[in-house]
Design a protein around this motif. Structure first.
Motif, PDB file in Angstrom:
ATOM      1  N   PHE A  75       0.887  -1.414  -0.106  1.00  0.00           N
ATOM      2  CA  PHE A  75       0.059  -0.092   0.145  1.00  0.00           C
ATOM      3  C   PHE A  75       0.886   1.236  -0.064  1.00  0.00           C
ATOM      4  O   PHE A  75       0.659   2.172  -0.506  1.00  0.00           O
ATOM      5  CB  PHE A  75      -1.036   0.146   1.312  1.00  0.00           C
ATOM      6  N   LYS A  76       2.136   1.286   0.519  1.00  0.00           N
ATOM      7  CA  LYS A  76       2.999   2.304   0.684  1.00  0.00           C
ATOM      8  C   LYS A  76       3.259   2.852  -0.798  1.00  0.00           C
ATOM      9  O   LYS A  76       3.618   3.860  -0.923  1.00  0.00           O
ATOM     10  CB  LYS A  76       4.220   2.011   1.614  1.00  0.00           C
ATOM     11  N   ILE A  77       3.662   1.717  -1.415  1.00  0.00           N
ATOM     12  CA  ILE A  77       4.471   1.880  -2.615  1.00  0.00           C
ATOM     13  C   ILE A  77       3.622   1.939  -3.929  1.00  0.00           C
ATOM     14  O   ILE A  77       3.792   2.988  -4.701  1.00  0.00           O
ATOM     15  CB  ILE A  77       5.578   0.799  -2.837  1.00  0.00           C
ATOM     16  N   TYR A  78       2.460   1.223  -4.059  1.00  0.00           N
ATOM     17  CA  TYR A  78       1.843   0.956  -5.132  1.00  0.00           C
ATOM     18  C   TYR A  78       0.494   2.044  -5.088  1.00  0.00           C
ATOM     19  O   TYR A  78      -0.149   2.081  -6.095  1.00  0.00           O
ATOM     20  CB  TYR A  78       1.460  -0.417  -5.263  1.00  0.00           C
ATOM     21  N   VAL A  79       0.012   1.934  -3.687  1.00  0.00           N
ATOM     22  CA  VAL A  79      -1.448   2.615  -3.718  1.00  0.00           C
ATOM     23  C   VAL A  79      -1.282   4.256  -3.744  1.00  0.00           C
ATOM     24  O   VAL A  79      -0.441   4.517  -2.668  1.00  0.00           O
ATOM     25  CB  VAL A  79      -2.057   2.350  -2.449  1.00  0.00           C
ATOM     26  N   PRO A  80      -1.603   4.973  -4.648  1.00  0.00           N
ATOM     27  CA  PRO A  80      -1.507   6.400  -4.525  1.00  0.00           C
ATOM     28  C   PRO A  80      -2.360   7.017  -3.279  1.00  0.00           C
ATOM     29  O   PRO A  80      -3.180   6.305  -3.015  1.00  0.00           O
ATOM     30  CB  PRO A  80      -2.168   6.822  -6.036  1.00  0.00           C
ATOM     31  N   PRO A  81      -1.859   8.230  -2.897  1.00  0.00           N
ATOM     32  CA  PRO A  81      -2.388   8.660  -1.874  1.00  0.00           C
ATOM     33  C   PRO A  81      -3.762   9.595  -2.133  1.00  0.00           C
ATOM     34  O   PRO A  81      -3.828  10.796  -2.317  1.00  0.00           O
ATOM     35  CB  PRO A  81      -1.451   9.554  -1.130  1.00  0.00           C
TER      36      PRO A  81
END
Length: 208
Positions: A75-81
């Motif tokens: 989630f930190k790397i692939y999911v945009p904020p």
């Protein structure tokens, strides 16, 4: 110039297995599709290589998924904020301007990757779509085409064998184009080989 350890060994192994595998899948897929026009190998050989390699990349996909889930980085790397929409849109526009114009006049890349923030906003969107949607769809349609009887229920779910064939072929075209674009973008580091070299060593070089 400072060095950042951005690509852990499991990610590098996954990446290169995926890269080589996809290129061979594209070639054997073309041989299967254009059996009367291409003479690289027999139809039967192309089908066998395509099928075996498909299962290797299927396993490789789940290794990628397991690694990122267990490391807590998915989630930190692939999911945009998306929970910070204004900031995300601004960063996306800034990155698009860099790719569309800034890079041609020598501007610096506005995104500075770190192990916890590896991808720029445009990379996050494209890689999330590919890893969470398009590759699973290619796997599912590939399984249907590999054994329509065994995976008949999946075929019915997506509208039949012809729809599965259409989706699989469309994604074959997409991934063929993606690899070309991906390779081009990989040459846009401070030297043409900088990003490619980093996928072997794990270290990206960044201006201080």
């Amino acid at each position: 110039m400072k060095k950042i350890y951005l690509h852990p060994l499991p990610v590098r192994i996954w990446h290169w297995i995926n890269a080589i595998g996809f290129i061979i899948l594209i070639i054997t897929g073309a041989q299967i599709r254009f059996v009367d026009s291409m003479g690289l190998m027999s139809f039967e050989t192309a089908v066998q290589i395509h099928s075996w390699l498909g299962f290797i990349l299927l396993a490789n996909y789940f290794i990628w998924l397991l690694y990122y889930l267990l490391s807590g980085k998915l989630f930190k790397i692939y999911v945009p904020p998306f929970w910070r929409p204004v900031e995300f849109i601004k960063n996306s526009i800034r990155q698009a301007k860099y790719y569309g114009y800034g890079i041609m006049v020598g501007d610096k890349n506005p995104h500075h990757p770190t192990p916890e923030n590896k991808f720029n906003p445009m990379q996050q969107i494209s890689y999330l779509m590919i890893m969470a949607l398009l590759i699973p769809l290619q796997i599912i349609t590939g399984l249907i085409l590999w054994d329509p009887e065994l995976f008949g229920s999946l075929a019915k779910l997506i509208g039949g064998i012809q729809i599965a064939t259409l989706i699989h072929t469309a994604l074959w075209i997409f991934f063929s184009a993606f690899i070309i674009v991906h390779f081009y973008l990989a040459t846009l580091g401070h030297t043409p080989m900088a990003h490619i070299k980093a996928m072997f060593t794990g270290y990206e070089e960044e201006h201080e």
